[in-house]
Write a protein that holds these residues in place. Structure first.
Motif, PDB file in Angstrom:
ATOM      1  N   GLY A 118       5.971   8.652  26.995  1.00 48.44           N
ATOM      2  CA  GLY A 118       7.310   8.309  26.579  1.00 48.44           C
ATOM      3  C   GLY A 118       7.457   7.750  25.180  1.00 48.44           C
ATOM      4  N   VAL A 119       6.360   7.601  24.448  1.00 51.07           N
ATOM      5  CA  VAL A 119       6.396   7.056  23.090  1.00 51.07           C
ATOM      6  C   VAL A 119       6.041   8.168  22.097  1.00 51.07           C
ATOM      7  N   THR A 120       6.918   8.399  21.129  1.00 49.26           N
ATOM      8  CA  THR A 120       6.628   9.411  20.107  1.00 49.26           C
ATOM      9  C   THR A 120       5.491   8.925  19.217  1.00 49.26           C
ATOM     10  N   VAL A 121       4.447   9.740  19.089  1.00 52.65           N
ATOM     11  CA  VAL A 121       3.247   9.311  18.368  1.00 52.65           C
ATOM     12  C   VAL A 121       2.957  10.152  17.130  1.00 52.65           C
ATOM     13  N   ALA A 122       3.617  11.293  17.005  1.00 52.44           N
ATOM     14  CA  ALA A 122       3.395  12.135  15.824  1.00 52.44           C
ATOM     15  C   ALA A 122       4.575  13.068  15.654  1.00 52.44           C
ATOM     16  N   GLY A 123       4.814  13.467  14.400  1.00 55.75           N
ATOM     17  CA  GLY A 123       5.908  14.394  14.142  1.00 55.75           C
ATOM     18  C   GLY A 123       5.690  15.175  12.860  1.00 55.75           C
ATOM     19  N   VAL A 124       6.213  16.401  12.842  1.00 49.96           N
ATOM     20  CA  VAL A 124       6.192  17.264  11.665  1.00 49.96           C
ATOM     21  C   VAL A 124       7.569  17.882  11.496  1.00 49.96           C
ATOM     22  N   VAL A 125       8.079  17.853  10.279  1.00 51.25           N
ATOM     23  CA  VAL A 125       9.281  18.605   9.912  1.00 51.25           C
ATOM     24  C   VAL A 125       8.900  19.451   8.704  1.00 51.25           C
ATOM     25  N   ALA A 126       9.038  20.764   8.845  1.00 56.85           N
ATOM     26  CA  ALA A 126       8.556  21.677   7.815  1.00 56.85           C
ATOM     27  C   ALA A 126       9.670  22.563   7.297  1.00 56.85           C
ATOM     28  N   THR A 127       9.715  22.742   5.971  1.00 53.68           N
ATOM     29  CA  THR A 127      10.680  23.649   5.354  1.00 53.68           C
ATOM     30  C   THR A 127       9.930  24.738   4.592  1.00 53.68           C
ATOM     31  N   ARG A 128      10.623  25.862   4.391  1.00 58.00           N
ATOM     32  CA  ARG A 128       9.985  26.999   3.722  1.00 58.00           C
ATOM     33  C   ARG A 128      10.182  26.973   2.206  1.00 58.00           C
ATOM     34  N   ARG A 129      11.427  26.788   1.775  1.00 58.77           N
ATOM     35  CA  ARG A 129      11.742  26.793   0.355  1.00 58.77           C
ATOM     36  C   ARG A 129      12.612  25.597   0.017  1.00 58.77           C
ATOM     37  N   PRO A 130      12.039  24.619  -0.665  1.00 51.02           N
ATOM     38  CA  PRO A 130      10.647  24.556  -1.101  1.00 51.02           C
ATOM     39  C   PRO A 130       9.704  24.320   0.088  1.00 51.02           C
ATOM     40  N   GLU A 131       8.434  24.646  -0.099  1.00 50.55           N
ATOM     41  CA  GLU A 131       7.452  24.460   0.964  1.00 50.55           C
ATOM     42  C   GLU A 131       7.122  22.974   1.089  1.00 50.55           C
ATOM     43  N   ARG A 132       7.600  22.369   2.163  1.00 52.10           N
ATOM     44  CA  ARG A 132       7.425  20.931   2.332  1.00 52.10           C
ATOM     45  C   ARG A 132       7.040  20.635   3.781  1.00 52.10           C
ATOM     46  N   TYR A 133       6.072  19.748   3.936  1.00 51.65           N
ATOM     47  CA  TYR A 133       5.644  19.319   5.265  1.00 51.65           C
ATOM     48  C   TYR A 133       5.727  17.806   5.327  1.00 51.65           C
ATOM     49  N   PHE A 134       6.742  17.311   6.029  1.00 54.03           N
ATOM     50  CA  PHE A 134       6.886  15.885   6.290  1.00 54.03           C
ATOM     51  C   PHE A 134       6.111  15.567   7.559  1.00 54.03           C
TER      52      PHE A 134
END
Length: 263
Positions: A118-134
């Motif tokens: 029940g606890v969020t432990v990791a996350g990714v938000v990715a975009t293509r243009r520009p190429e970004r990985y949060f």
């Protein structure tokens, strides 16, 4: 699970899945004329969002990556629903900002969050243009393409730029009031149309705050842990409005939104 090494292993899987998901979404984006978009009529977002084969194929790609590496886990996806497994839950929005995507705009993202018990432990938000990985892991900070990120140090709502979601149902009905009230009290407002990306933009200082009404878990779970780990404040008003803002801006923003909602 251990807080660091095990969570980072989950993050690596999420990153692998996000990269493959962005690649699939990108191939469809390069041939938008061949895609048919239809309106969705389920959940909080009834009658307002669109979906296409791209959303479904991206989610399938992400699910396949996760199941290869973690076949015992639970998956919750916007398009594919709930696949029951263990106490590790993957929450997927294959294309957050599908309406932007359908217009050939770049303000869309692949969003993947992982929770344990029940606890969020990791996350990714990715975009293509520009190429970004949060990215973020619990207790480990937040990053953009491997570089540590922090929110802006804006101290007053009057000097803030805020992203606004329109919401659905009751929250959509008060949207004009929210805009009117914030227009009097902040520097400027924006309508980005992608909640996951807006949360990350607060996290890295490209926005001072976001107002997110009517969001589903897959819309914001990854963005929330990234914002929190970056040092932003997160508040839930009622059960359907999420605010994310720099620490000093949040109290005044919360008072403004609360006042509008209680009218």
């Amino acid at each position: 699970m251990k807080r660091d090494s095990d969570f980072r292993e989950l993050l690596e899987i999420a990153l692998e899945a996000a990269r493959e998901g962005v690649a699939v979404a990108g191939r469809y984006a390069d041939n938008l004329e061949s895609l048919e978009f239809e309106e969705k009529h389920t959940g909080k977002s009834a009658g307002a969002d669109v979906v296409s084969a791209a959303d479904r194929e991206v989610e399938k790609t992400i699910r396949d990556v996760i199941m290869r590496r973690r076949p015992e886990d639970t998956i919750l996806g916007e398009e594919g629903g709930f696949t029951e497994g263990g106490t590790c839950v993957w929450t997927i929005d294959p294309i957050d900002g599908t309406l932007n995507y359908s217009y050939g705009r770049n303000e869309w993202a692949v969003s993947i969050a992982v929770s344990v018990n029940g606890v969020t432990v990791a996350g990714v938000v990715a975009t293509r243009r520009p190429e970004r990985y949060f990215t973020a892991v619990l207790g480990g900070g937040a990053f953009l393409n491997g570089e540590l990120i922090r929110p802006r140090r804006t101290r007053e709502l009057s000097k803030s730029v805020i992203d606004l979601g329109r919401g659905r149902g009751e929250t959509r009905e008060i949207f004009v009031e929210v805009v009117s009230e914030l227009d009097k009290t902040c520097r400027d407002v924006r309508r980005g149309g992608c909640a996951a990306l807006a949360a990350c933009q607060v996290a890295c200082g490209e926005l001072d705050a976001m107002y997110g009404p009517g969001l589903e878990e897959w819309d914001i779970a990854a963005g929330m842990i990234i914002a929190l780990e970056a040092g932003a404040a997160v508040r839930e008003i009622r059960d359907d409005v999420i605010l994310i803002a720099s620490i000093d801006v949040m109290p005044e923003l919360e008072r403004v939104i609360d006042r509008v909602i209680k009218k």
